[in-house]
Motif scaffolding. Structure first.
Motif, mmCIF file in Angstrom:
data_model
loop_
_atom_site.group_PDB
_atom_site.id
_atom_site.type_symbol
_atom_site.label_atom_id
_atom_site.label_comp_id
_atom_site.label_asym_id
_atom_site.label_seq_id
_atom_site.Cartn_x
_atom_site.Cartn_y
_atom_site.Cartn_z
ATOM 1 N N GLN A 91 0.839 -1.196 0.000
ATOM 2 C CA GLN A 91 0.000 0.000 0.000
ATOM 3 C C GLN A 91 0.879 1.252 0.000
ATOM 4 N N TYR A 92 1.947 1.192 0.760
ATOM 5 C CA TYR A 92 2.867 2.332 0.814
ATOM 6 C C TYR A 92 4.273 1.876 0.408
ATOM 7 N N PRO A 93 4.548 1.813 -0.878
ATOM 8 C CA PRO A 93 5.881 1.377 -1.319
ATOM 9 C C PRO A 93 6.969 2.301 -0.769
ATOM 10 N N VAL A 94 8.108 1.714 -0.424
ATOM 11 C CA VAL A 94 9.164 2.427 0.292
ATOM 12 C C VAL A 94 10.119 3.095 -0.697
ATOM 13 N N GLU A 95 10.549 4.307 -0.378
ATOM 14 C CA GLU A 95 11.537 4.998 -1.210
ATOM 15 C C GLU A 95 12.942 4.508 -0.843
ATOM 16 N N VAL A 96 13.749 4.231 -1.850
ATOM 17 C CA VAL A 96 15.143 3.825 -1.601
ATOM 18 C C VAL A 96 16.051 4.775 -2.384
ATOM 19 N N PRO A 97 16.471 5.875 -1.754
ATOM 20 C CA PRO A 97 17.260 6.889 -2.468
ATOM 21 C C PRO A 97 18.570 6.328 -2.993
ATOM 22 N N ASN A 145 11.021 4.553 -6.198
ATOM 23 C CA ASN A 145 9.855 5.208 -5.583
ATOM 24 C C ASN A 145 10.091 6.643 -5.112
ATOM 25 N N GLU A 146 11.287 7.154 -5.260
ATOM 26 C CA GLU A 146 11.588 8.461 -4.680
ATOM 27 C C GLU A 146 10.894 9.569 -5.467
ATOM 28 N N GLY A 147 10.049 10.300 -4.762
ATOM 29 C CA GLY A 147 9.332 11.408 -5.390
ATOM 30 C C GLY A 147 8.236 10.960 -6.349
ATOM 31 N N PHE A 148 7.910 9.668 -6.350
ATOM 32 C CA PHE A 148 6.822 9.192 -7.200
ATOM 33 C C PHE A 148 5.486 9.635 -6.587
ATOM 34 N N SER A 149 4.500 9.892 -7.450
ATOM 35 C CA SER A 149 3.157 10.143 -6.948
ATOM 36 C C SER A 149 2.560 8.801 -6.511
ATOM 37 N N GLY A 150 1.431 8.873 -5.820
ATOM 38 C CA GLY A 150 0.771 7.647 -5.367
ATOM 39 C C GLY A 150 0.497 6.712 -6.531
ATOM 40 N N GLY A 151 -0.019 7.271 -7.625
ATOM 41 C CA GLY A 151 -0.352 6.461 -8.794
ATOM 42 C C GLY A 151 0.887 5.839 -9.429
ATOM 43 N N GLU A 152 1.977 6.612 -9.477
ATOM 44 C CA GLU A 152 3.223 6.098 -10.062
ATOM 45 C C GLU A 152 3.774 4.933 -9.235
ATOM 46 N N LYS A 153 3.665 5.077 -7.920
ATOM 47 C CA LYS A 153 4.134 3.988 -7.045
ATOM 48 C C LYS A 153 3.333 2.713 -7.306
ATOM 49 N N LYS A 154 2.033 2.837 -7.415
ATOM 50 C CA LYS A 154 1.183 1.651 -7.608
ATOM 51 C C LYS A 154 1.459 1.001 -8.960
ATOM 52 N N ARG A 155 1.663 1.809 -9.969
ATOM 53 C CA ARG A 155 2.008 1.240 -11.279
ATOM 54 C C ARG A 155 3.297 0.441 -11.195
ATOM 55 N N HIS A 156 4.258 0.977 -10.439
ATOM 56 C CA HIS A 156 5.540 0.275 -10.318
ATOM 57 C C HIS A 156 5.414 -1.005 -9.498
ATOM 58 N N ASP B 362 17.667 1.777 7.663
ATOM 59 C CA ASP B 362 16.212 1.792 7.550
ATOM 60 C C ASP B 362 15.671 0.382 7.283
ATOM 61 N N ASP B 363 15.037 -0.196 8.302
ATOM 62 C CA ASP B 363 14.523 -1.559 8.166
ATOM 63 C C ASP B 363 13.413 -1.665 7.133
ATOM 64 N N GLU B 364 12.696 -0.552 6.921
ATOM 65 C CA GLU B 364 11.621 -0.595 5.923
ATOM 66 C C GLU B 364 12.206 -0.738 4.512
ATOM 67 N N GLN B 365 13.340 -0.058 4.280
ATOM 68 C CA GLN B 365 13.996 -0.208 2.979
ATOM 69 C C GLN B 365 14.478 -1.646 2.795
ATOM 70 N N LEU B 366 15.040 -2.179 3.872
ATOM 71 C CA LEU B 366 15.543 -3.546 3.820
ATOM 72 C C LEU B 366 14.397 -4.523 3.532
ATOM 73 N N PHE B 367 13.278 -4.324 4.235
ATOM 74 C CA PHE B 367 12.117 -5.199 4.031
ATOM 75 C C PHE B 367 11.624 -5.108 2.589
ATOM 76 N N TYR B 368 11.558 -3.898 2.085
ATOM 77 C CA TYR B 368 11.039 -3.715 0.722
ATOM 78 C C TYR B 368 11.902 -4.454 -0.301
ATOM 79 N N ARG B 385 25.195 1.715 -0.973
ATOM 80 C CA ARG B 385 25.699 2.266 -2.222
ATOM 81 C C ARG B 385 24.810 3.430 -2.676
ATOM 82 N N GLY B 386 23.508 3.251 -2.483
ATOM 83 C CA GLY B 386 22.570 4.315 -2.834
ATOM 84 C C GLY B 386 22.773 5.549 -1.965
ATOM 85 N N PHE B 387 23.038 5.306 -0.686
ATOM 86 C CA PHE B 387 23.250 6.396 0.265
ATOM 87 C C PHE B 387 24.451 7.259 -0.147
ATOM 88 N N PHE B 388 25.533 6.596 -0.557
ATOM 89 C CA PHE B 388 26.739 7.329 -0.965
ATOM 90 C C PHE B 388 26.689 7.776 -2.425
#
Lengths: 256, 417
Positions: A91-97, A145-156, B362-368, B385-388
């Protein structure tokens, strides 16, 4: 053929005032080529069910079983569950920068398929799947997912499902926050994957709206941490008409 | 250098009514009551500084016991550092420097000090005690494909040395430089980056010391009119590494980006103290430092310190500045101190902001990532790697970028998760 069996599942979470039981004996079986809708009011435990099956560390299973083709899912680590063929569209996909979508997708596909996909086929496959979901190719180079809108996240999320090809897919409120156009695109993506695979789908939703696009074979009403009633698609129509009141009332007659 | 120069900068600084502030306080972000530059004192003379006791704002995070006498004059600096200059990096390096000049000069060379003046006792000690200085001068616009590599090698285990290095870019010169520190021993150093009007310096300063090494260095950055500096500081190895870069703008139009990456293991102390001194109008600065820490159960904690001081003086109208520090705690037994300080004497600026955050993995990132089938160790590597990533991607020397990525991978292998 695959089967996901959930038997008498009890799950609790840690709260400030101690452990709290959220799931109180869930029984449910999903087979390949079946679509089950789980409907229930907010706070009934629908999402807890989804995250517990996926193995989120926040939830503790105190009793019961989850079996995928007879294998004990609860004994598996989160990544093992995914490689065994379970998929959770969150429901809430996580952002991984800093991690690009393309790198992420390729890493995930390599893990679930057991070998790195051949580059040329892979690029074509991803492009095709993105195009089906009307995702701009530029997203491949953006962070997950970084900066994606809700709809973009769901599509992904649906994009990932179609690339990772799970046996059983759990879609957790994939319809929430989507406008009609996005809902149509996302539903089309789910239906296409259903058509080209034997996937069994567990569709968790608050509203009947998405069921106009993704037809369920079975509908379950989820109240107070368990399945309160099950039926065919007509049960969704009744919920549309009368809401959850009948089932909430019934709950109070049951012993706690 | 004709005679010792002492200067006291600053005074009491009041913030104006309406600075543009964007504050994102992190877990360990604290602001000291007294801004350090109120007391900021600079001198070439070591005796002008008191021996630090550990309570001073400048030294409060540093374990003085581990400085091996660099701070109190008891270090016997009988060793020598090695300095070599090559054109190209890694396998492509060549000793043919073309128009680049590498000189070894005496303490009395008048160019020394063009970068800045020592602001702490260890830097002043190194200034007055270094036997010689290395001056590397670029007076041409070199291509990005031909980085200069300056390799600084420690004096060896059990040895101490003072070092002085100056990198000069003359008017409108351009160069990409890798300043590669490695080896063993104890070193106190001054490194000057003197960038003349219209010149453009891209420098990656790597501290990849052996486990025993202690390095305390002051980096003096002098920015000419419309000059550009891209300084990336990478700290990966050493027992204790303490770096104090100071940006001195000499004329309007200067543009400086300071990026940093540090990765501390159990027992290591990596400290970065930055001062960006906006003293003239219409200059720009960006600071982006990222650190990861992983301690070992039962051992000495991994400790990093980041102090980012930005001063916008009354004359510095049109300043545009932003500084950011992020720390990622990969394990327990790790401590990251992060202290951003922003002092503004004029409201006539383009923008000023800072952000600091220190967080656990971030455990949520790890879980995802794991929920998509990616094994835990690989998921952790992806996240780090993403962090740096945003710092590493700016390193313009591909072979160096590969080396840094490999070094980070190797660090992560060490936790064995």
């Amino acid at each position: 053929m695959s089967t996901l069996e959930i038997r008498d599942l009890h799950v609790e979470v840690e709260t400030e005032s101690g452990p709290k039981e959220i799931l109180r004996g869930v029984d449910l079986t999903v087979n390949s080529n079946e679509t089950h809708a789980i409907m229930g009011p907010n706070g009934s435990g629908k999402s807890t069910l989804a995250y517990s099956i996926a193995g989120h560390p926040k939830y503790t299973v105190t009793k019961g079983q989850v079996l995928l083709d007879g294998e004990d899912v609860l004994e598996m680590a989160v990544d093992e569950r995914a490689r065994a063929g379970l998929f959770l569209a969150m429901q809430y996909p996580v952002e991984v920068p800093g991690v690009s979508m393309s790198n992420f997708l390729r890493s995930a596909a390599t893990a679930t398929r057991g070998e790195a996909p051949k580059v040329r086929h892979w690029v074509k496959e991803v492009k095709g799947a993105m195009s089906d979901l009307e995702i701009d190719p530029a997203f491949a180079e953006r962070s997950v997912n970084e900066g994606f809108s809700g709809g973009e996240k769901k599509r992904h999320e649906v994009l990932q499902m179609s690339l990772l090809k799970p046996k059983i897919a759990i879609l957790d409120e994939t319809d929430s926050g989507l406008d009609v156009d996005a809902l149509r695109v996302v539903s089309k993506g789910v239906n296409e994957y259903k058509a080209q695979s034997d996937v069994g789908v567990l569709l968790i939703t608050h509203y009947t709206r998405i069921l106009r696009y993704i037809a369920p074979d079975r509908v379950h009403v989820f109240v107070n941490g368990r399945v309160a009633a099950s039926g065919g698609p007509e049960l969704a129509d009744e919920l549309e008409e009368n809401g959850y009141e009948r089932f909430l009332g019934a709950k109070e007659e049951q012993p706690a | 250098m004709s005679e010792p120069v002492a200067q006291v900068g600053g005074g009491i600084i009041d913030a104006p009514d309406s600075p543009v502030l964007d504050v994102d306080p992190g877990i360990n972000a604290t602001s000291p009551k007294i801004a350090p530059w109120e007391l900021r004192f600079t001198s070439y003379d070591v005796e002008a500084f008191e021996v630090p006791r550990g309570r001073e704002e400048q030294w409060r995070f540093t374990p003085l016991r581990r400085l091996r006498g660099l701070h109190d004059g008891s270090a016997t600096a009988a060793g020598r550092i090695g300095v070599s200059v090559a054109s190209g990096f890694g396998d492509a390096a060549s000793s043919d420097l073309g128009g680049v000049r590498h000189e070894t000069v005496g303490r009395d060379d008048p160019r020394l000090g063009d970068g800045g003046v020592p602001a702490d006792r260890v830097a002043a000690q190194a200034w007055s005690a270094a036997r010689e200085a290395h001056v590397v001068t670029v007076n041409e616009a070199r291509s990005d494909d031909e980085p200069l590599t300056v390799t600084v090698t420690g004096p060896g285990e059990g040895q101490s040395a003072y070092a002085h290095l100056q990198l000069r870019l003359e008017h409108h010169a351009e160069a990409v430089v890798v300043l590669d520190h490695r080896g063993s021993g104890t070193v106190a150093a001054n490194t000057e980056f003197v960038v003349a009007d219209g010149a453009k310096l891209t420098v990656v300063e790597v501290h990849d010391w052996a486990d025993d090494a202690v390095y305390v260095g002051a980096q003096h950055l002098s920015v000419g009119r419309d000059a550009t500096i891209r300084h990336t500081s990478v700290t990966l190895g050493g027992d204790l590494v303490r770096l104090s870069p100071v940006v001195n703008y000499r004329a309007p139009g200067g543009d400086v980006e300071l990026d940093g990456l540090y990765f501390a293991d159990g027992g290591q102390h990596f400290e970065q103290r930055l001062l960006v001194d906006h003293s003239v109008p219409n200059c720009r600065s960006r600071v982006t430092y990222k650190g990861a820490l992983q301690g070992v159960d039962g051992g000495t904690a991994a400790h990093t310190v980041w102090v980012g001081d930005v001063l916008i003086r009354k004359a510095a109208e049109g300043t545009d500045t932003y500084e950011l520090n992020r720390n990622l705690l990969l394990t327990d037994n790790a401590r990251a101190d992060s202290v951003p300080n922003l002092e503004i004497e004029t409201g006539e600026i383009v923008g000023a902001g800072h952000a600091s955050a220190t967080g656990r993995f971030d455990d949520e990132q790890l879980f995802y990532l794991m929920a998509r089938g990616i094994p835990e160790a690989q998921a952790r590597r992806l996240v780090v790697r993403g962090f740096f990533g945003e710092v590493i991607q700016k390193v313009r020397v591909p072979a160096l970028r590969d080396r840094l990525e490999a070094a980070i991978e190797a660090e992560l292998e060490a936790i064995g998760s």
